[in-house]
Write an enzyme that holds these catalytic residues in place. Structure first.
Site, short mmCIF file in Angstrom:
data_model
loop_
_atom_site.label_atom_id
_atom_site.label_comp_id
_atom_site.label_asym_id
_atom_site.label_seq_id
_atom_site.Cartn_x
_atom_site.Cartn_y
_atom_site.Cartn_z
N TYR A 155 0.83 -1.22 0.00
CA TYR A 155 0.00 0.00 0.00
C TYR A 155 0.86 1.27 0.00
CZ TYR A 155 -3.73 3.13 1.83
OH TYR A 155 -4.63 4.15 2.03
N LYS A 159 1.02 4.15 -2.79
CA LYS A 159 0.63 5.53 -2.45
C LYS A 159 1.78 6.52 -2.68
CE LYS A 159 -3.69 5.16 -1.23
NZ LYS A 159 -4.70 5.55 -2.24
#
Ligand code: NAP
Length: 247
Positions: A155, A159
């Site tokens: 993640y 991001k």
């Protein structure tokens, strides 16, 4: 006069959470909104609520990992409303686990939904926006992409990648009148974080200078700022909406 009066917007992952709040805040500011999500029933419900409130919205199923579906969602906005003035690449998932137990599938699906999804949305919206000579793209990153987070190697990488994507696209598209910015939310109260252990959630809240998690509408208002003319001289920016956490 609303801040997005006469503008049309596509929001991905808008069946719930930050995407839903963004679609509703945009509509309240006069935008015609294409509410997209992989969950069509959820997107339908959000569009129905906007229309019942006197706004204008349509729901379109869009899995952001599909080139065809992202292209179709952008085309739906152009066909239905005439323009694509704002694109919000918001759809997201988590598959949190330490690397020791993270599978390649856990890694790949998170990269695909966040990074490939935002890339496809940015590219497809820009095709229409360059013809118009104007547009604003807002990509939803995360504080995890700035500081990293154990259990989120997939993640956080995606991001952080969204920041690089947004800055690069801002450099490519600025001369065409298209602005690209990113938002990095901190701990926000949505269905995504409702899955966290409550004691961990409460401990994180204590670390936040404003001493509470944020609400989806508080992120949506920052997205609105980057989508409308109030931010007309901003591109390639990263706006933190974190209550001051990890500044
Ligand atoms: P959420 O409540 O889980 O909502 C995300 C939405 O995206 C859901 O409706 C989900 O549908 C949809 N979605 C998932 N996979 C998709 C796909 N392949 N194509 C299209 N839609 C898809 O999450 P949220 O908290 O509002 O998060 C929104 C964005 O903010 C995400 O990018 C997230 O990473 C980011 N963010 C959130 C926080 C936070 O604290 N909440 C913090 C920083 C950043 P399903 O429900 O059907 O899966």
């Amino acid at each position: 006069m609303g801040l997005l009066e006469g503008r049309s917007a596509v929001v991905t992952g808008a069946a719930r959470g930050i995407g839903e709040a963004t679609a509703k805040v945009f509509a309240a500011q006069g935008a015609r909104v294409v509410v997209t999500d992989v969950d069509l029933a959820g997107a339908d419900a959000v569009a129905a609520a906007i229309n019942a409130d006197g706004g204008t919205a349509v729901a379109v199923r869009c899995d952001v990992t599909s080139e065809d579906e992202v292209r179709a969602a952008v085309a739906a906005c152009k066909d239905r409303f005439g323009t694509v003035d704002v694109m919000v690449n918001n759809a997201g998932i988590t598959r949190d686990v330490t690397m020791r137990r993270m599978t390649l599938d856990d890694y790949q699906i998170v990269m695909d939904v966040h990074l490939k999804g935002a890339w496809l949305g940015t590219r497809e919206a820009a095709v229409v926006m360059r013809e118009q000579g104007s547009g604003a793209i807002v990509n939803i990153s995360s504080l995890s992409g700035k500081v990293g987070n154990a259990g989120q190697t997939n993640y956080a990488a995606a991001k952080a990648g969204i920041v690089g994507l947004s800055k690069s696209a801002a450099k490519e598209l600025g001369h065409l009148g298209i602005r690209v910015n990113a938002v990095q939310p901190g701990l926000i109260r949505t269905p995504m974080t409702a899955a966290m252990r409550q004691d961990i959630f409460a401990a994180r809240e204590k670390d936040i200078p404003l001493q509470r998690a944020g609400e989806p509408e508080e992120v949506a208002k920052a997205v609105l700022f980057l989508a409308c003319d109030l931010s007309s001289y901003m591109t390639g920016g990263v706006l933190e909406v974190t209550g001051g956490r990890l500044m």
